[in-house]
Design a protein around this motif. Sequence first.
Motif, short mmCIF file in Angstrom:
data_model
loop_
_atom_site.label_atom_id
_atom_site.label_comp_id
_atom_site.label_asym_id
_atom_site.label_seq_id
_atom_site.Cartn_x
_atom_site.Cartn_y
_atom_site.Cartn_z
N GLY A 90 0.81 -1.22 0.00
CA GLY A 90 0.00 0.00 0.00
C GLY A 90 0.84 1.26 0.00
N ALA A 91 0.39 2.25 0.78
CA ALA A 91 1.01 3.57 0.77
C ALA A 91 2.24 3.67 1.68
CB ALA A 91 -0.02 4.62 1.20
N ARG A 92 2.51 2.63 2.44
CA ARG A 92 3.48 2.72 3.54
C ARG A 92 4.85 3.25 3.12
NH1 ARG A 92 3.63 -2.75 6.42
NH2 ARG A 92 1.42 -2.18 6.45
N ASN A 93 5.37 2.77 2.00
CA ASN A 93 6.74 3.13 1.60
C ASN A 93 6.81 4.00 0.34
OD1 ASN A 93 8.47 1.70 3.60
ND2 ASN A 93 7.36 -0.09 2.82
N VAL A 94 5.66 4.55 -0.05
CA VAL A 94 5.64 5.33 -1.28
C VAL A 94 6.53 6.57 -1.17
CG1 VAL A 94 4.19 6.79 -2.74
CG2 VAL A 94 3.39 4.52 -2.08
N ARG A 95 6.42 7.31 -0.08
CA ARG A 95 7.22 8.54 0.06
C ARG A 95 8.72 8.23 0.05
NH1 ARG A 95 3.95 12.88 1.16
NH2 ARG A 95 1.88 12.36 2.01
N LYS A 96 9.10 7.16 0.75
CA LYS A 96 10.51 6.78 0.78
C LYS A 96 11.00 6.39 -0.62
CE LYS A 96 13.69 3.22 2.49
NZ LYS A 96 14.85 4.12 2.36
N ALA A 97 10.19 5.62 -1.32
CA ALA A 97 10.57 5.20 -2.68
C ALA A 97 10.73 6.41 -3.59
CB ALA A 97 9.54 4.24 -3.24
#
Length: 206
Positions: A90-97
């Motif tokens: 889901g959205a958990r690691n989108v910002r980091k990626a």
Amino acid sequence: MAAEDRPQITLITPPSFDLDVFPTRLASVLDAMDVACLRIALASREEDNLLRAGDVLREVAHARDVAVVIENHLLLVERLGLDGVHLTDGARNVRKARKDLGAEAIVGAYCGTTRHEGISAGEGGADYVAFGAIGDSALGQGTQADFDLFEWWSEMIEVPVIAEGALTVELVERFGPVTDFFGIGPEIWGADEPLAALKALLAPLG
């Protein structure tokens, strides 16, 4: 269905395959069909296996101007010269990626059946979200992403959406007007002729 409205195709690799056989099967599909993206979805956690497979599949896809993303293995994107990552949590690691890979990379997120998770992924910088399974599948918790979710998303949200999981001809026909992409993999790779299976599956799109 008009060409500009027709959903694009994301091809998803099997979780394991013979590296002496699969690239040729993949190439035959890419040579005959207009595919937007290849998703490397190997179950292996062995770095050598992932690197070998990634190298070969990148060459096959890029030679045909098809983008390549890999599931979850953020650190392998640049090492393999891929176009981005497909996150399955889901959205958990989108910002980091997005921060790690930069603005030009593709960052996608599988968000199950949850509208809120999809919105969060889009706000975090995802280029697309995927919902599924849309068919009868044992994936995840066995829940299905219903038509209303895609209909609402297509009307309200600009982030492109992928419909995937246990696709059938009937589901392709029904969901075609409300999705930007179909994610297709298990539906064709088990067939003797994957290309013929893909064409049959997509027949309702014209």
